[in-house]
Scaffold this motif. Structure first.
Motif, PDB file in Angstrom:
ATOM      1  N   THR A 453      -6.227  -0.768  -8.445  1.00 41.89           N
ATOM      2  CA  THR A 453      -6.618   0.261  -7.483  1.00 41.89           C
ATOM      3  C   THR A 453      -6.252   1.639  -8.016  1.00 41.89           C
ATOM      4  O   THR A 453      -5.138   1.863  -8.484  1.00 41.89           O
ATOM      5  CB  THR A 453      -5.926   0.032  -6.127  1.00 41.89           C
ATOM      6  OG1 THR A 453      -6.313  -1.245  -5.612  1.00 41.89           O
ATOM      7  CG2 THR A 453      -6.319   1.107  -5.127  1.00 41.89           C
ATOM      8  N   ARG A 454      -7.197   2.572  -7.900  1.00 43.83           N
ATOM      9  CA  ARG A 454      -6.984   3.919  -8.415  1.00 43.83           C
ATOM     10  C   ARG A 454      -6.683   4.897  -7.287  1.00 43.83           C
ATOM     11  O   ARG A 454      -6.703   4.548  -6.106  1.00 43.83           O
ATOM     12  CB  ARG A 454      -8.215   4.377  -9.199  1.00 43.83           C
ATOM     13  CG  ARG A 454      -8.490   3.558 -10.443  1.00 43.83           C
ATOM     14  CD  ARG A 454      -9.766   4.036 -11.135  1.00 43.83           C
ATOM     15  NE  ARG A 454     -10.078   3.253 -12.315  1.00 43.83           N
ATOM     16  CZ  ARG A 454     -11.191   3.393 -13.030  1.00 43.83           C
ATOM     17  NH1 ARG A 454     -12.095   4.319 -12.670  1.00 43.83           N
ATOM     18  NH2 ARG A 454     -11.422   2.641 -14.087  1.00 43.83           N
ATOM     19  N   ASN A 455      -6.462   6.128  -7.674  1.00 42.40           N
ATOM     20  CA  ASN A 455      -6.090   7.177  -6.727  1.00 42.40           C
ATOM     21  C   ASN A 455      -7.131   7.344  -5.614  1.00 42.40           C
ATOM     22  O   ASN A 455      -6.797   7.425  -4.431  1.00 42.40           O
ATOM     23  CB  ASN A 455      -5.902   8.494  -7.488  1.00 42.40           C
ATOM     24  CG  ASN A 455      -5.511   9.634  -6.573  1.00 42.40           C
ATOM     25  OD1 ASN A 455      -4.917   9.428  -5.534  1.00 42.40           O
ATOM     26  ND2 ASN A 455      -5.850  10.850  -6.971  1.00 42.40           N
ATOM     27  N   ALA A 456      -8.410   7.398  -5.979  1.00 44.84           N
ATOM     28  CA  ALA A 456      -9.474   7.659  -5.000  1.00 44.84           C
ATOM     29  C   ALA A 456      -9.532   6.556  -3.948  1.00 44.84           C
ATOM     30  O   ALA A 456      -9.666   6.830  -2.750  1.00 44.84           O
ATOM     31  CB  ALA A 456     -10.817   7.786  -5.716  1.00 44.84           C
ATOM     32  N   GLU A 457      -9.450   5.286  -4.402  1.00 46.26           N
ATOM     33  CA  GLU A 457      -9.497   4.177  -3.445  1.00 46.26           C
ATOM     34  C   GLU A 457      -8.282   4.197  -2.518  1.00 46.26           C
ATOM     35  O   GLU A 457      -8.405   3.978  -1.304  1.00 46.26           O
ATOM     36  CB  GLU A 457      -9.562   2.834  -4.162  1.00 46.26           C
ATOM     37  CG  GLU A 457     -10.859   2.572  -4.884  1.00 46.26           C
ATOM     38  CD  GLU A 457     -10.812   2.942  -6.357  1.00 46.26           C
ATOM     39  OE1 GLU A 457     -11.879   3.228  -6.926  1.00 46.26           O
ATOM     40  OE2 GLU A 457      -9.703   2.962  -6.912  1.00 46.26           O
ATOM     41  N   ALA A 458      -7.120   4.464  -3.081  1.00 50.15           N
ATOM     42  CA  ALA A 458      -5.897   4.478  -2.277  1.00 50.15           C
ATOM     43  C   ALA A 458      -5.921   5.596  -1.242  1.00 50.15           C
ATOM     44  O   ALA A 458      -5.531   5.406  -0.084  1.00 50.15           O
ATOM     45  CB  ALA A 458      -4.672   4.628  -3.188  1.00 50.15           C
ATOM     46  N   ILE A 505      -8.759  -2.392   2.895  1.00 49.71           N
ATOM     47  CA  ILE A 505      -9.810  -1.433   2.524  1.00 49.71           C
ATOM     48  C   ILE A 505      -9.607  -0.967   1.084  1.00 49.71           C
ATOM     49  O   ILE A 505     -10.577  -0.801   0.327  1.00 49.71           O
ATOM     50  CB  ILE A 505      -9.829  -0.243   3.491  1.00 49.71           C
ATOM     51  CG1 ILE A 505     -10.376  -0.696   4.847  1.00 49.71           C
ATOM     52  CG2 ILE A 505     -10.672   0.906   2.945  1.00 49.71           C
ATOM     53  CD1 ILE A 505     -10.455   0.398   5.878  1.00 49.71           C
ATOM     54  N   GLY A 506      -8.358  -0.759   0.683  1.00 51.75           N
ATOM     55  CA  GLY A 506      -8.089  -0.386  -0.706  1.00 51.75           C
ATOM     56  C   GLY A 506      -8.549  -1.444  -1.682  1.00 51.75           C
ATOM     57  O   GLY A 506      -9.169  -1.139  -2.724  1.00 51.75           O
ATOM     58  N   VAL A 507      -8.286  -2.717  -1.363  1.00 49.84           N
ATOM     59  CA  VAL A 507      -8.718  -3.828  -2.225  1.00 49.84           C
ATOM     60  C   VAL A 507     -10.249  -3.912  -2.251  1.00 49.84           C
ATOM     61  O   VAL A 507     -10.847  -4.121  -3.312  1.00 49.84           O
ATOM     62  CB  VAL A 507      -8.106  -5.156  -1.728  1.00 49.84           C
ATOM     63  CG1 VAL A 507      -8.713  -6.342  -2.483  1.00 49.84           C
ATOM     64  CG2 VAL A 507      -6.593  -5.141  -1.909  1.00 49.84           C
ATOM     65  N   LEU A 508     -10.879  -3.750  -1.080  1.00 49.07           N
ATOM     66  CA  LEU A 508     -12.342  -3.819  -1.007  1.00 49.07           C
ATOM     67  C   LEU A 508     -12.991  -2.714  -1.841  1.00 49.07           C
ATOM     68  O   LEU A 508     -13.936  -2.966  -2.611  1.00 49.07           O
ATOM     69  CB  LEU A 508     -12.785  -3.710   0.454  1.00 49.07           C
ATOM     70  CG  LEU A 508     -14.304  -3.673   0.698  1.00 49.07           C
ATOM     71  CD1 LEU A 508     -14.959  -4.957   0.211  1.00 49.07           C
ATOM     72  CD2 LEU A 508     -14.608  -3.443   2.169  1.00 49.07           C
ATOM     73  N   LEU A 509     -12.491  -1.484  -1.704  1.00 44.71           N
ATOM     74  CA  LEU A 509     -13.058  -0.371  -2.477  1.00 44.71           C
ATOM     75  C   LEU A 509     -12.851  -0.588  -3.971  1.00 44.71           C
ATOM     76  O   LEU A 509     -13.707  -0.209  -4.796  1.00 44.71           O
ATOM     77  CB  LEU A 509     -12.415   0.947  -2.033  1.00 44.71           C
ATOM     78  CG  LEU A 509     -12.736   1.413  -0.610  1.00 44.71           C
ATOM     79  CD1 LEU A 509     -11.937   2.668  -0.271  1.00 44.71           C
ATOM     80  CD2 LEU A 509     -14.240   1.674  -0.458  1.00 44.71           C
TER      81      LEU A 509
END
Length: 524
Positions: A453-458, A505-509
């Motif tokens: 997970t990257r900054n944008a997703e988090a 949601i973070g995992v999904l993105l």
């Protein structure tokens, strides 16, 4: 209200003086910031375990838990039953992680994973959680001592808070830990003394208490139906697991202690010692609440006196007729927090009152002192040295910790004063902690578990999670025409849903971002 006998006053004053003296004793060792925040990593695991146990066993437990058991049942005990699973996760994954990184702050890792915003967000949530915790504990101790002394609750908070600030500022983490070891023993003894006094004063003894409790369903752990709109067994279990995971896994109060031990193994042992002690002792407080319920049911004149006390506080300028009318409508749930202070005022003999008050004081002081030290550490490392002055000398860093500890102690005291008049101290603490901790835990789990997970997703997941938490918290205030937009779940589910929203949601993105593998061409 009554005037405390000289013997009881002497015991209370002696205890307060002793705590300040301990802080003065350990102040000689505080030569640098490392000693102030982690005691230079020389504390044995058993002492850390007792320290964590004392932090858990706050005045919210001492007063709020018997009040909840008196007003309802043992449903809240499910929170304690969730501790072993959360402790297993923490000792299996979180403690090795923190010991490996060597970072004193629990939130430095979030900046490494997602950037400065993640660290700052977690720090703000933690500090707000600490203010809610310290405020509710200040309120709880003042509630009890007001009934015994008649002094205003604000005055009591100022006196007790001054003593806590003095020994915490002077002694640092080492003083906090060793005073909590003593406080853990004192408060446990106080619990058993109160239990013995209630049972001893009960006509018919244990058999009568059990009979009344069974008749009025006082020993229930809550409904086992899959209903998340009420405080069922499953709602409290989920809330307890996520909140205890937050406590053991990323609360600076506990993470900071993992660095004070000599090894990873000792840190893990300290967590399990806390669990082994807290689960059965917290049950004792539920038993106290049920015993008090039976006692007051068999002494209706005492129950009427408690109702009149609560009604008088709610209508300070009301007429006698209005106060009596309100008192007649009050149910056990409305007076739960007042019952144990009333019992101490009317039924505890002189001499023992001082010991019990010392136990309640120790319950409050241990948690508040830990919160002050942890808040000061987080402010120093994650705010001041991160954004203002990263090149502090040892002398200036230590001075900053002294000032920050004092500041957060005073702020916690003011928060407690602002809580005067709330109905249930335990409910207030659970609500506020769930709001602030939910987003913090979800972001932390996302950073630990989802490595890609990257900054944008988090950031996107956190913003959505915050919106969900805000909606679940405040949608109940919507007018009737918008009732369909209200949160249908119980308030304790805010912590659970907020955490899961950010993590999932973070995992999904993250999965949506991954490019699909190119099709493999086959050769005919």
């Amino acid at each position: 209200m009554r005037t405390l006998p000289i013997l009881d006053l002497f015991v209370i004053i002696l205890y307060l003086v002793a705590m300040v003296a301990v802080g003065a004793w350990f102040s000689r060792k505080n030569k640098n910031a490392d000693q102030f925040t982690t005691a230079s990593g020389r504390i044995p695991g058993w002492a850390i375990g007792l320290s964590i146990y004392a932090t858990f066993l706050s005045s919210n437990t001492f007063l709020g838990v018997p009040g909840k058991a008196f007003g309802s049942n043992w449903n809240s005990f499910v929170f304690s039953l969730s501790m072993p699973l959360a402790a297993w996760v923490a000792t299996r994954f979180f403690i090795p992680f923190y010991r490996q990184t060597g970072e004193v702050s629990a939130y430095t890792h979030l900046e490494h994973r997602f950037g400065p915003w993640a660290r700052t967000y977690a720090v703000v949530c933690f500090l707000l959680t600490q203010l809610a915790r310290m405020g509710s504990i200040f309120f709880g101790i003042a509630l009890s001592l007001q009934a015994l002394t008649g002094y205003p609750m604000a005055t009591i908070m100022v006196i007790v808070g001054t003593c806590i600030i003095l020994y915490t500022v002077m002694g640092g983490m080492e003083a906090v830990i060793w005073t909590e070891v003593v406080q853990g023993v004192i408060k446990t003894a106080g619990a058993f003394i109160i239990l013995w006094l209630v049972v001893d004063g009960m006509s018919g003894g244990v058999d009568r208490i059990v009979a009344i409790g069974r008749t009025d369903n006082k020993f229930s752990l809550g409904s086992f139906a899959p209903d998340f709109t009420q405080a069922t067994f499953w709602v409290i279990l989920l809330y307890g697991f996520f909140m205890n995971l937050n406590n053991f896994g990323m609360d600076q109060n506990y993470v900071q202690r993992y660095h004070t031990t000599t090894s990873k193994r000792e840190a893990a042992r300290s967590v399990w010692l806390c669990v082994y002690l807290y689960v059965p002792v917290s049950l004792v407080f539920f038993v106290i609440g049920s015993c008090l319920y039976a006692y007051y049911q068999t002494n209706p004149d005492l129950m009427d006196a408690v109702r009149m006390q609560v009604a008088t506080e709610r209508l300070p300028n009301g007429s006698p007729a209005a106060i009596r009318q309100l008192a007649a409508t009050l149910q056990p749930a409305d007076v739960g927090d007042k019952v144990m202070p009333h019992f101490m005022v009317t039924r505890v003999p002189a001499g023992l009152v001082g010991l019990i008050v010392a136990a309640i004081l120790s319950a409050a002081m241990s948690t508040i002192s830990s919160g002050m030290n942890a808040s000061a550490t987080v402010f120093s490392l994650d705010i001041y040295q991160r954004y203002i002055n990263p090149a502090l000398s040892e002398k200036k860093a230590l001075r900053l910790l002294y000032l920050a500890t004092t500041f957060f102690g005073l702020l916690g005291m003011l928060t407690g004063i602002a809580m005067i008049g709330v109905k249930s101290v335990l409910d207030v603490w659970w609500l506020l902690s769930g709001i602030f901790a939910g987003g913090m835990l979800g972001l932390f789990l996302l950073g630990i578990i989802s490595r890609t997970t990257r900054n944008a997703e988090a950031l996107t997941a956190t913003l959505i999670g915050i919106l969900v938490i805000v909606w679940m918290t405040f949608s109940a205030q919507l007018p009737e025409e918008y009732a369909f937009l209200r949160n249908p779940l119980h308030q304790n589910m805010i912590m659970v849903v907020g955490t899961l929203t950010i993590f999932l949601i973070g995992v999904l993105l993250t999965r949506l971002r991954r490019p699909k593998p190119a099709p493999v061409e086959t050769v005919a």
